[in-house]
Design a protein around this motif. Sequence first.
Motif, PDB file in Angstrom:
ATOM      1  N   LYS A  68      -1.267   6.920   9.327  1.00  0.00           N
ATOM      2  CA  LYS A  68      -0.389   6.316   8.736  1.00  0.00           C
ATOM      3  C   LYS A  68      -0.875   6.778   7.124  1.00  0.00           C
ATOM      4  O   LYS A  68      -0.468   6.684   6.060  1.00  0.00           O
ATOM      5  N   SER A  69      -1.936   7.854   7.214  1.00  0.00           N
ATOM      6  CA  SER A  69      -2.551   8.346   5.784  1.00  0.00           C
ATOM      7  C   SER A  69      -2.264   9.888   5.790  1.00  0.00           C
ATOM      8  O   SER A  69      -2.233  10.319   4.568  1.00  0.00           O
ATOM      9  N   LYS A  70      -2.292  10.523   7.042  1.00  0.00           N
ATOM     10  CA  LYS A  70      -2.174  11.756   6.899  1.00  0.00           C
ATOM     11  C   LYS A  70      -0.878  12.705   6.315  1.00  0.00           C
ATOM     12  O   LYS A  70      -1.100  13.744   5.951  1.00  0.00           O
ATOM     13  N   PHE A  71       0.143  11.831   6.147  1.00  0.00           N
ATOM     14  CA  PHE A  71       1.175  12.591   5.622  1.00  0.00           C
ATOM     15  C   PHE A  71       1.082  12.668   3.829  1.00  0.00           C
ATOM     16  O   PHE A  71       1.780  13.740   3.376  1.00  0.00           O
ATOM     17  N   ARG A 112       4.152  -2.093   0.538  1.00  0.00           N
ATOM     18  CA  ARG A 112       3.413  -2.318   1.861  1.00  0.00           C
ATOM     19  C   ARG A 112       4.584  -2.905   2.835  1.00  0.00           C
ATOM     20  O   ARG A 112       5.650  -2.914   2.567  1.00  0.00           O
ATOM     21  N   GLU A 113       3.770  -3.298   4.093  1.00  0.00           N
ATOM     22  CA  GLU A 113       4.592  -3.859   5.100  1.00  0.00           C
ATOM     23  C   GLU A 113       4.667  -5.098   4.966  1.00  0.00           C
ATOM     24  O   GLU A 113       3.446  -5.788   5.212  1.00  0.00           O
ATOM     25  N   GLY A 114       5.740  -5.858   4.541  1.00  0.00           N
ATOM     26  CA  GLY A 114       5.574  -7.318   4.764  1.00  0.00           C
ATOM     27  C   GLY A 114       4.614  -7.905   3.682  1.00  0.00           C
ATOM     28  O   GLY A 114       4.285  -7.287   2.551  1.00  0.00           O
ATOM     29  N   ASN A 115       3.832  -8.999   4.355  1.00  0.00           N
ATOM     30  CA  ASN A 115       2.709  -9.527   3.479  1.00  0.00           C
ATOM     31  C   ASN A 115       1.341  -8.748   3.975  1.00  0.00           C
ATOM     32  O   ASN A 115       0.237  -9.170   3.412  1.00  0.00           O
ATOM     33  N   ASP A 116       1.440  -7.798   4.518  1.00  0.00           N
ATOM     34  CA  ASP A 116       0.176  -7.072   5.181  1.00  0.00           C
ATOM     35  C   ASP A 116      -0.369  -6.365   4.100  1.00  0.00           C
ATOM     36  O   ASP A 116       0.228  -5.433   3.725  1.00  0.00           O
ATOM     37  N   THR A 117      -1.485  -6.443   3.648  1.00  0.00           N
ATOM     38  CA  THR A 117      -2.240  -5.629   2.570  1.00  0.00           C
ATOM     39  C   THR A 117      -3.084  -4.423   3.175  1.00  0.00           C
ATOM     40  O   THR A 117      -3.710  -3.902   2.519  1.00  0.00           O
ATOM     41  N   SER A 118      -3.208  -4.609   4.479  1.00  0.00           N
ATOM     42  CA  SER A 118      -4.177  -3.440   5.194  1.00  0.00           C
ATOM     43  C   SER A 118      -3.484  -2.195   5.104  1.00  0.00           C
ATOM     44  O   SER A 118      -4.256  -1.091   5.105  1.00  0.00           O
ATOM     45  N   ALA A 119      -2.337  -2.010   4.755  1.00  0.00           N
ATOM     46  CA  ALA A 119      -1.731  -0.619   4.414  1.00  0.00           C
ATOM     47  C   ALA A 119      -1.049  -0.666   3.255  1.00  0.00           C
ATOM     48  O   ALA A 119       0.211  -1.413   3.002  1.00  0.00           O
ATOM     49  N   VAL A 120      -1.418   0.082   2.196  1.00  0.00           N
ATOM     50  CA  VAL A 120      -0.825   0.227   0.844  1.00  0.00           C
ATOM     51  C   VAL A 120      -0.459   1.403   0.574  1.00  0.00           C
ATOM     52  O   VAL A 120      -1.275   2.403   0.925  1.00  0.00           O
ATOM     53  N   TYR A 121       0.845   1.722   0.116  1.00  0.00           N
ATOM     54  CA  TYR A 121       1.233   3.216  -0.102  1.00  0.00           C
ATOM     55  C   TYR A 121       1.597   2.903  -1.758  1.00  0.00           C
ATOM     56  O   TYR A 121       2.233   1.952  -2.359  1.00  0.00           O
ATOM     57  N   VAL A 122       1.102   4.255  -2.421  1.00  0.00           N
ATOM     58  CA  VAL A 122       1.965   4.218  -3.830  1.00  0.00           C
ATOM     59  C   VAL A 122       2.608   5.614  -4.105  1.00  0.00           C
ATOM     60  O   VAL A 122       2.240   6.712  -3.531  1.00  0.00           O
ATOM     61  N   VAL A 123       3.737   5.734  -4.874  1.00  0.00           N
ATOM     62  CA  VAL A 123       4.446   6.591  -5.131  1.00  0.00           C
ATOM     63  C   VAL A 123       5.042   6.879  -6.541  1.00  0.00           C
ATOM     64  O   VAL A 123       5.270   5.892  -7.138  1.00  0.00           O
ATOM     65  N   MET A 124       4.731   8.132  -7.058  1.00  0.00           N
ATOM     66  CA  MET A 124       5.109   8.246  -8.382  1.00  0.00           C
ATOM     67  C   MET A 124       6.567   8.368  -8.777  1.00  0.00           C
ATOM     68  O   MET A 124       7.218   9.130  -7.738  1.00  0.00           O
ATOM     69  N   PRO A 125       7.089   7.967  -9.735  1.00  0.00           N
ATOM     70  CA  PRO A 125       8.651   7.969  -9.848  1.00  0.00           C
ATOM     71  C   PRO A 125       8.898   9.357 -10.458  1.00  0.00           C
ATOM     72  O   PRO A 125       8.128  10.118 -10.872  1.00  0.00           O
ATOM     73  N   MET A 126      10.267   9.571 -10.528  1.00  0.00           N
ATOM     74  CA  MET A 126      10.840  11.029 -10.947  1.00  0.00           C
ATOM     75  C   MET A 126      11.778  10.595 -12.222  1.00  0.00           C
ATOM     76  O   MET A 126      12.423   9.449 -12.116  1.00  0.00           O
ATOM     77  N   ARG A 127      12.099  11.515 -13.147  1.00  0.00           N
ATOM     78  CA  ARG A 127      13.037  11.313 -14.203  1.00  0.00           C
ATOM     79  C   ARG A 127      14.073  11.649 -13.649  1.00  0.00           C
ATOM     80  O   ARG A 127      14.371  12.618 -12.938  1.00  0.00           O
ATOM     81  N   VAL A 128      15.214  10.819 -13.420  1.00  0.00           N
ATOM     82  CA  VAL A 128      16.786  11.179 -13.145  1.00  0.00           C
ATOM     83  C   VAL A 128      17.690  10.935 -14.011  1.00  0.00           C
ATOM     84  O   VAL A 128      17.741  10.128 -14.602  1.00  0.00           O
ATOM     85  N   HIS A 188       1.052  12.794  -5.962  1.00  0.00           N
ATOM     86  CA  HIS A 188       2.494  12.348  -6.281  1.00  0.00           C
ATOM     87  C   HIS A 188       2.600  11.177  -5.233  1.00  0.00           C
ATOM     88  O   HIS A 188       3.341  10.193  -5.670  1.00  0.00           O
ATOM     89  N   ARG A 189       1.772  11.069  -4.140  1.00  0.00           N
ATOM     90  CA  ARG A 189       1.766   9.518  -3.463  1.00  0.00           C
ATOM     91  C   ARG A 189       0.489   9.345  -2.805  1.00  0.00           C
ATOM     92  O   ARG A 189      -0.376  10.431  -2.638  1.00  0.00           O
ATOM     93  N   LEU A 190       0.201   8.261  -2.458  1.00  0.00           N
ATOM     94  CA  LEU A 190      -0.938   7.871  -2.016  1.00  0.00           C
ATOM     95  C   LEU A 190      -0.997   6.853  -1.024  1.00  0.00           C
ATOM     96  O   LEU A 190      -0.055   6.058  -0.772  1.00  0.00           O
TER      97      LEU A 190
END
Length: 372
Positions: free
Chosen positions: A142-145, A356-372, A180-182
């Motif tokens: 879940k982290s390697k990408f 995140r997945e539902g209410n599960d806080t054990s997996a958290v992802y962050v993504v930076m936005p882009m200007r469109v 860009h993402r975490l």
Amino acid sequence: MKFSIERAALLKAVAQAQSVVERRNTIPILANVLIEADGNDVMFRATDLDIEVVDKAPAMVERGGSTTVSAVTLHEIVRKLPDGAMVTLADDGTAGRLSVEAGRSSFNLATLPKEDFPVMASSEYTSNFSAPAPTLRRLFDKSKFAISTEETRYYLNGVYMHVTDSEEGRVLRCVATDGHRLARIDAALPEGAEEMPGVIVPRKTVGELRKLLDDDDMEIAVSVSETKVRFATPQITLTSKVIDGTFPDYSRVIPMGNTRRLEVDASEFAKAVDRVATVSSERSRAVKLSLDEDRLILSVNAPDSGAAEEELAVAYADERLEIGFNAKYLLEIASQVDRENAVFMFNSSGDPTLMREGNDTSAVYVVMPMRV
């Protein structure tokens, strides 16, 4: 040295070894696998000087001994042999040749002296513990990408595995980011891991490790020092140097004040993003998310190739918001969701978004936005 071994066991061992070997080598011995026959087992050892893999396979050993032979050539030969074949490998210790025989097929391969083969120095591991294969698989898969491929920021070219405090108490955590993402994934802290030093496990090691983690019932022995990490099953031992660098303070990137909440069916969302991104320009692949009450419109406007739009029914009760993302990043994050629903937390169109997945806080992802 002379031994007989079943083709399936030989193929598995040699496949693991040849994947570690670097194709473009200036040191000939590094293209070889070291074969050591003793007792009822044969060891296959390969290294690129940063990673070493040792695979143990049962065999009928007639005469003990060791030699080295091209890993890729041996793998190709074994791969092409018929299923169920018994393979006999033998060398007489003098001619610099290894014979490989199976049924009516026979091969004669050049060898290099075993004395030239570099064996990775064993490290004093400061922390030793065991973890179930599914736990490690989840942490790394879940982290390697999000691992960076930028060579200049070498300290981001791996997964940062460490022990830390969370809302659930002490956890074993894996983090990867490319700016860009975490991805930040937590698992229950295994017994004995409390004093583990934080290490950055290199991208190639993460790929090799994945092959050890397919058996759900397997316990993986993990050993960690400041400079090396080792993962071991009864058959395979994978030892790797860790990246010598300091992983940045990732907690500063994870937004805590995002209040606009979007809940969406993860697989429907991923499919819709994939469809509308078909017309986006390859360079930016930007997708715009337009959010209104219980409605999400995904759109792409690429002057060169066309436009696309798709509407999804979602759970969203905040004020209108338009925000853009790189389609590839959105897809990769959405594909990590095992549960039905993905929850996105937004702040504004210019701030990082948390997922995140539902209410599960054990997996958290962050993504930076882009200007469109």
